[in-house]
Design a protein around this motif. Structure first.
Motif, PDB file in Angstrom:
ATOM      1  N   ASN A 118       0.850  -1.191   0.000  1.00 44.89           N
ATOM      2  CA  ASN A 118       0.000   0.000   0.000  1.00 44.89           C
ATOM      3  C   ASN A 118       0.883   1.238   0.000  1.00 44.89           C
ATOM      4  N   ARG A 119       0.594   2.172  -0.896  1.00 44.54           N
ATOM      5  CA  ARG A 119       1.416   3.366  -1.057  1.00 44.54           C
ATOM      6  C   ARG A 119       0.844   4.537  -0.251  1.00 44.54           C
ATOM      7  N   ALA A 120       1.719   5.177   0.510  1.00 47.75           N
ATOM      8  CA  ALA A 120       1.322   6.346   1.304  1.00 47.75           C
ATOM      9  C   ALA A 120       2.128   7.553   0.818  1.00 47.75           C
ATOM     10  N   HIS A 121       1.776   8.029  -0.371  1.00 50.41           N
ATOM     11  CA  HIS A 121       2.414   9.208  -0.977  1.00 50.41           C
ATOM     12  C   HIS A 121       3.922   9.007  -1.174  1.00 50.41           C
ATOM     13  N   THR A 122       4.316   7.791  -1.515  1.00 49.27           N
ATOM     14  CA  THR A 122       5.733   7.509  -1.761  1.00 49.27           C
ATOM     15  C   THR A 122       6.086   7.537  -3.238  1.00 49.27           C
ATOM     16  N   TYR A 123       5.070   7.642  -4.105  1.00 46.65           N
ATOM     17  CA  TYR A 123       5.319   7.851  -5.535  1.00 46.65           C
ATOM     18  C   TYR A 123       5.477   9.342  -5.762  1.00 46.65           C
ATOM     19  N   LEU A 124       6.554   9.758  -6.418  1.00 45.48           N
ATOM     20  CA  LEU A 124       6.890  11.176  -6.536  1.00 45.48           C
ATOM     21  C   LEU A 124       6.519  11.797  -7.881  1.00 45.48           C
ATOM     22  N   GLY A 125       5.994  10.975  -8.796  1.00 46.39           N
ATOM     23  CA  GLY A 125       5.660  11.501 -10.114  1.00 46.39           C
ATOM     24  C   GLY A 125       4.226  11.997 -10.206  1.00 46.39           C
ATOM     25  N   LEU A 126       3.765  12.155 -11.449  1.00 45.15           N
ATOM     26  CA  LEU A 126       2.410  12.654 -11.696  1.00 45.15           C
ATOM     27  C   LEU A 126       1.403  11.517 -11.739  1.00 45.15           C
ATOM     28  N   LYS A 127       0.234  11.775 -11.246  1.00 39.30           N
ATOM     29  CA  LYS A 127      -0.830  10.778 -11.245  1.00 39.30           C
ATOM     30  C   LYS A 127      -1.169  10.375 -12.681  1.00 39.30           C
ATOM     31  N   ASP A 128      -1.338   9.078 -12.883  1.00 39.31           N
ATOM     32  CA  ASP A 128      -1.701   8.502 -14.189  1.00 39.31           C
ATOM     33  C   ASP A 128      -0.633   8.710 -15.263  1.00 39.31           C
ATOM     34  N   LYS A 129       0.582   9.096 -14.850  1.00 42.34           N
ATOM     35  CA  LYS A 129       1.680   9.249 -15.811  1.00 42.34           C
ATOM     36  C   LYS A 129       2.945   8.641 -15.232  1.00 42.34           C
ATOM     37  N   GLU A 130       2.836   7.378 -14.824  1.00 41.81           N
ATOM     38  CA  GLU A 130       3.959   6.737 -14.175  1.00 41.81           C
ATOM     39  C   GLU A 130       4.906   6.144 -15.212  1.00 41.81           C
ATOM     40  N   TRP A 131       6.124   6.625 -15.210  1.00 45.24           N
ATOM     41  CA  TRP A 131       7.103   6.211 -16.221  1.00 45.24           C
ATOM     42  C   TRP A 131       7.322   4.711 -16.213  1.00 45.24           C
ATOM     43  N   HIS A 132       7.322   4.095 -15.041  1.00 47.03           N
ATOM     44  CA  HIS A 132       7.568   2.656 -14.970  1.00 47.03           C
ATOM     45  C   HIS A 132       6.480   1.846 -15.663  1.00 47.03           C
ATOM     46  N   LYS A 133       5.333   2.457 -15.863  1.00 47.18           N
ATOM     47  CA  LYS A 133       4.256   1.763 -16.576  1.00 47.18           C
ATOM     48  C   LYS A 133       4.210   2.168 -18.048  1.00 47.18           C
ATOM     49  N   SER A 134       4.343   3.470 -18.301  1.00 45.24           N
ATOM     50  CA  SER A 134       4.224   3.948 -19.688  1.00 45.24           C
ATOM     51  C   SER A 134       5.516   3.788 -20.477  1.00 45.24           C
ATOM     52  N   GLU A 135       6.661   3.881 -19.772  1.00 48.21           N
ATOM     53  CA  GLU A 135       7.982   3.871 -20.390  1.00 48.21           C
ATOM     54  C   GLU A 135       8.175   5.007 -21.385  1.00 48.21           C
ATOM     55  N   GLU A 136       7.370   6.047 -21.234  1.00 49.10           N
ATOM     56  CA  GLU A 136       7.490   7.250 -22.052  1.00 49.10           C
ATOM     57  C   GLU A 136       8.354   8.261 -21.295  1.00 49.10           C
ATOM     58  N   GLU A 137       9.438   8.685 -21.903  1.00 43.64           N
ATOM     59  CA  GLU A 137      10.363   9.581 -21.218  1.00 43.64           C
ATOM     60  C   GLU A 137       9.693  10.881 -20.788  1.00 43.64           C
ATOM     61  N   VAL A 138       8.695  11.296 -21.521  1.00 47.04           N
ATOM     62  CA  VAL A 138       7.987  12.532 -21.193  1.00 47.04           C
ATOM     63  C   VAL A 138       7.282  12.440 -19.841  1.00 47.04           C
ATOM     64  N   ASP A 139       7.048  11.215 -19.353  1.00 43.50           N
ATOM     65  CA  ASP A 139       6.353  11.033 -18.076  1.00 43.50           C
ATOM     66  C   ASP A 139       7.282  11.075 -16.871  1.00 43.50           C
ATOM     67  N   ILE A 140       8.580  11.178 -17.086  1.00 42.54           N
ATOM     68  CA  ILE A 140       9.522  11.273 -15.966  1.00 42.54           C
ATOM     69  C   ILE A 140       9.351  12.638 -15.302  1.00 42.54           C
ATOM     70  N   TYR A 141       9.090  12.624 -13.986  1.00 41.46           N
ATOM     71  CA  TYR A 141       8.783  13.869 -13.274  1.00 41.46           C
ATOM     72  C   TYR A 141       9.397  13.838 -11.877  1.00 41.46           C
ATOM     73  N   PRO A 142      10.045  14.947 -11.433  1.00 45.43           N
ATOM     74  CA  PRO A 142      10.346  16.133 -12.232  1.00 45.43           C
ATOM     75  C   PRO A 142      11.478  15.857 -13.213  1.00 45.43           C
ATOM     76  N   ASP A 143      11.725  16.812 -14.088  1.00 45.39           N
ATOM     77  CA  ASP A 143      12.766  16.668 -15.093  1.00 45.39           C
ATOM     78  C   ASP A 143      14.073  17.246 -14.545  1.00 45.39           C
ATOM     79  N   PHE A 144      14.912  16.382 -13.982  1.00 49.86           N
ATOM     80  CA  PHE A 144      16.152  16.842 -13.364  1.00 49.86           C
ATOM     81  C   PHE A 144      17.141  17.393 -14.384  1.00 49.86           C
ATOM     82  N   VAL A 145      17.061  16.918 -15.613  1.00 50.20           N
ATOM     83  CA  VAL A 145      17.961  17.422 -16.649  1.00 50.20           C
ATOM     84  C   VAL A 145      17.673  18.896 -16.918  1.00 50.20           C
ATOM     85  N   LYS A 146      16.401  19.219 -17.139  1.00 52.73           N
ATOM     86  CA  LYS A 146      16.032  20.621 -17.364  1.00 52.73           C
ATOM     87  C   LYS A 146      16.300  21.466 -16.124  1.00 52.73           C
ATOM     88  N   MET A 147      16.058  20.880 -14.946  1.00 50.08           N
ATOM     89  CA  MET A 147      16.285  21.605 -13.699  1.00 50.08           C
ATOM     90  C   MET A 147      17.759  21.985 -13.570  1.00 50.08           C
TER      91      MET A 147
END
Length: 320
Positions: free
Chosen positions: A217-246
């Motif tokens: 059970n997750r208690a706010h331990t996922y740090l990305g955006l809701k419904d855009k989890e990179w580990h599921k989509s494997e879309e680089e655009v879903d990686i959040y936050p973008d440390f490279v741009k930062m």
């Protein structure tokens, strides 16, 4: 031996059950508080150990060489029988592998700082130092965010001394965010700090405990955006936050690496770059730090295998 808390002892009743315990502590109130001890020394630890070494050097105290050798042989044998390992994924990057490659590229000569969490423990396990006094970490204090300012301080000291030493902050995405603003000081002061973010998009250590003891059970331990989890989509655009741009927004060059085949070249680019550099290493969030002793458990309860995939159903990443 420090026996103040269960981070050290595990199940107190079973801790060092067959041993004679010497407790050295500057605070008399702490001696024997949690565990009955055989010998107590109320003194400064540094001076006590210096005194003990002096006794050994002057042969006022004889060491049982045979017993020490027997114990050393047993430890080395157990290391062979129960050697640490990590999964070799087809394409994904195991966090332990990333740290091991960093050690190989730097030949163990870097000064390493860490934040707090899984990356901290993996760094301790898999980065083999060629020299002492090159490990900067907050230990069991849980000081998330320690890694970047510690690396900053080390780089500033070496710069002032005119020494060229590679300084790398091995950080987790959660810990890195705690003091990310220090990138400004690193850029402004022209400090040669490398940052290798082990990015699993989660508060990994807490996730490991959630997996193992709380039915995943997750208690706010996922740090990305809701419904855009990179580990599921494997879309680089879903990686959040973008440390490279930062990082680039602070004027510090950066790169992201996702595929195992590109890892070594990316780490070499980071290490060989003149000046600060950030490398965002994407890793699976199912990896667990092992071995581990459950809270309230003893050494006989040690967990030595498994990962997060055992405890929750998710579509596995390609290449795992």
């Amino acid at each position: 031996m420090r026996v103040r808390d269960d981070r050290v002892t595990g199940k107190v009743k079973d801790f060092a059950a067959n041993a004679s315990i010497v407790h050295i502590d500057i605070d008399a109130a702490e001696i024997g508080k949690n565990k009955a001890v055989d010998y107590s020394v109320c003194a400064d630890m540094r001076e006590s150990l210096k005194g003990l070494n002096k006794l050994f050097r002057e042969k006022q105290v004889e060491m049982n060489a045979g017993a020490v050798q027997k114990w050393t042989d047993e430890v080395l044998e157990q290391k062979k029988l129960k050697a640490m390992s990590f999964p070799e994924y087809e394409d994904a990057i195991a966090p332990q592998h990333a740290i091991k490659v960093l050690e190989e590229v730097t030949e163990g000569n870097a000064v390493i700082s860490t934040g707090v969490g899984q990356h901290q423990m993996w760094a301790a396990q898999w980065y083999r130092f060629a020299e002492p006094r090159r490990w900067l970490t907050s230990g069991g204090l849980g000081s998330m965010g320690y890694g970047l300012p510690a690396a900053l301080g080390a780089a500033a000291a070496f710069k002032a001394a005119g020494e060229k030493v590679t300084v790398v902050d091995i950080d987790g995405d959660g810990s890195f965010l705690m003091n990310v603003q220090e990138l400004a000081a690193i850029k402004a002061e022209e400090l040669d700090v490398k940052v290798m973010v082990i990015n699993n998009q989660h508060l990994g250590m807490v996730v490991q405990w959630e997996d193992r003891f709380y039915k995943a059970n997750r208690a706010h331990t996922y740090l990305g955006l809701k419904d855009k989890e990179w580990h599921k989509s494997e879309e680089e655009v879903d990686i959040y936050p973008d440390f490279v741009k930062m990082s680039e927004s602070y004027g510090i060059p950066a790169r992201r690496v996702i595929h195992k085949a590109e890892l070594r070249a990316a780490i070499e680019e980071m290490v060989n770059h003149e000046g600060p550099f950030l490398l965002d290493v994407m890793v699976p969030h199912i990896e667990h730090v092992l071995p581990m002793i459950p809270g309230g458990g003893g050494f006989k309860d040690t967990i030595a295998d498994g990962d997060g995939s055992m405890f929750h159903e998710e579509r596995p990443m390609k290449g795992l």
